[in-house]
Design an enzyme around this catalytic site. Structure first.
Site, short mmCIF file in Angstrom:
data_model
loop_
_atom_site.label_atom_id
_atom_site.label_comp_id
_atom_site.label_asym_id
_atom_site.label_seq_id
_atom_site.Cartn_x
_atom_site.Cartn_y
_atom_site.Cartn_z
N ARG A 140 -6.68 -0.33 -7.54
CA ARG A 140 -5.92 -1.07 -6.54
C ARG A 140 -5.94 -2.56 -6.90
NH1 ARG A 140 -5.69 0.81 -1.31
NH2 ARG A 140 -6.62 -1.10 -0.51
N GLU A 197 0.81 -1.23 0.00
CA GLU A 197 0.00 0.00 0.00
C GLU A 197 0.85 1.28 0.00
OE1 GLU A 197 -3.29 -0.41 -0.30
OE2 GLU A 197 -3.09 -2.57 -0.10
N THR A 238 1.57 2.25 -8.55
CA THR A 238 1.10 3.49 -9.18
C THR A 238 2.26 4.20 -9.87
OG1 THR A 238 -0.57 3.71 -7.44
CG2 THR A 238 -0.11 5.68 -8.76
N ASP A 251 9.11 -4.14 -10.13
CA ASP A 251 8.16 -3.92 -9.04
C ASP A 251 7.77 -5.27 -8.45
OD1 ASP A 251 6.11 -3.04 -7.36
OD2 ASP A 251 4.64 -2.91 -8.97
N GLN A 288 3.57 -6.93 0.27
CA GLN A 288 3.07 -7.66 1.44
C GLN A 288 4.12 -8.65 1.94
OE1 GLN A 288 0.95 -6.81 -1.06
NE2 GLN A 288 -0.20 -5.43 0.25
#
Length: 359
Positions: free
Chosen positions: A181, A45, A50, A203, A207
């Site tokens: 998301r 998060e 993005t 990327d 988590q």
């Protein structure tokens, strides 16, 4: 005599093959010198994915129509799941629906398992329920207090775009895609070229369950870009509600900046989601000192709060000679990312030239 000529011919061919292989290896080595591998790391998060989407917008002329449409299921799901979360939040905050008929609509949304049909169009009953709920003052009050139950960053954006998103001929915009998301699993590689130099951006999922895959990307990394969400200072982990998100980012950064694999790697720190951070510091009453008691600055001073968090990251590095390049970013703002990334790319190129003793 004939045997000697045959031997000379074989030697000539072998020498030509060897020289051709040497030339190919030299060309490959030169090409590799013009490729810079960047590893994008950070907790979940934080906004890493993005940033990758922004690179596509900035350096690949945006998304094709087909690519935009591929995000449609995610956008539709995000809209519905956000409303589900708001309705759940209303229970926690003890906020009631103002319009009586919306109890039926709330039940429709909470029971929804698939919001679109085989043609990827929002189901009419779901669209009607969403629009009716969004007109309810109780729902809007719950959204306004979303930081109290960790409503996702994009919820308000999707709610305000609801009529457009629920339209039968809806096609996601680039901004819709930036806001989508989709939890990253595995490793996503993006290529882009600046001034003749190829950048490979990797990327990987942030988590905890995804971090074991990071080791696959450590080889020959020229730069590491670590992303942390400033706005997570008052939030907890998706995987562990007892752990503060910013504390987790600091621990993770400590383990990376002091890792022997990255002792000579250019280290970039993106302190992301400045817009959300500013809104929280100025308006939410959730002061930084509540979560970081060592913060001694004014409660509503955005700059002092941001600099304090930056300092917390910088002191994680145990090597006094290692340089860390910090930047404040808003990953959903294309102009901001474009300006910051240009500075970052210049820094990475300069660092790599210096490492190769060319400066």
């Amino acid at each position: 005599m004939g045997a000697c000529l045959s031997l000379d011919e074989d030697e000539r061919r072998a020498r030509e093959r060897s020289e051709a292989i040497d030339r190919e290896l030299m060309n490959m080595a030169r090409e590799e010198q013009n490729i810079i591998k960047i590893l994008l790391l950070g907790a979940g998060e934080s906004g890493k994915s993005t940033l990758v989407k922004q690179m596509k917008i900035i350096h690949h002329d945006g998304f094709t129509q087909e690519e935009l449409l591929s995000f449609k299921p995610a956008v539709l799901d995000n809209l519905v799941s956000s409303m589900k979360f708001v309705l759940t939040g209303m229970g926690w905050l003890r906020i009631n629906l103002v319009i009586p008929k919306n109890k039926m609509h709330a039940h429709t949304i909470l029971q929804c398992t698939k919001c679109f049909d085989d043609h990827l169009m929002m189901r009419p009953n779901i669209a009607n329920a969403l629009q009716s709920l969004w007109s309810d003052k109780g729902v809007k009050l719950s959204v306004a207090r979303g930081y109290e139950y960790e409503l996702n960053d994009s919820a308000s954006y999707y709610f305000e775009s609801m009529d457009r998103i629920c339209a039968p001929k809806y096609v996601p915009t680039a901004t819709d895609v930036l806001r989508a998301r989709v939890r990253t699993t595995g490793i996503i590689e993006t290529h882009f070229k600046i001034n003749g130099i190829i950048f490979r951006l990797y990327d990987v999922g942030g988590q905890r369950s995804e971090r074991r895959k990071w080791i696959q990307c450590f080889d020959d990394v020229r730069a590491l870009l670590f992303v942390a969400a400033l706005s997570g200072y008052d939030m907890t982990l998706f995987e562990d509600p007892d752990v503060n998100r910013l504390h987790e980012s600091l621990r993770l950064f400590n383990s990376i900046v002091n890792n022997r694999f990255f002792s000579h790697t250019c280290m970039i720190l993106f302190l992301n989601k400045v817009d959300l951070f500013q809104e929280k510091i100025l308006q939410s009453g959730r002061h930084l000192r509540y979560y970081f008691p060592e913060y001694q600055g004014p409660d509503c001073d955005v700059d002092a709060s941001a600099r304090f968090i930056q300092y917390q990251f910088m002191v994680q590095c145990k090597n006094p000679s290692k340089v860390i390049y910090p930047h404040f970013t808003t990953a959903t703002d294309t102009t901001n990312v474009q300006v910051v990334f240009q500075v970052v790319m210049d820094t990475i190129i300069r660092e790599n030239l210096h490492a190769a003793s060319l400066l």
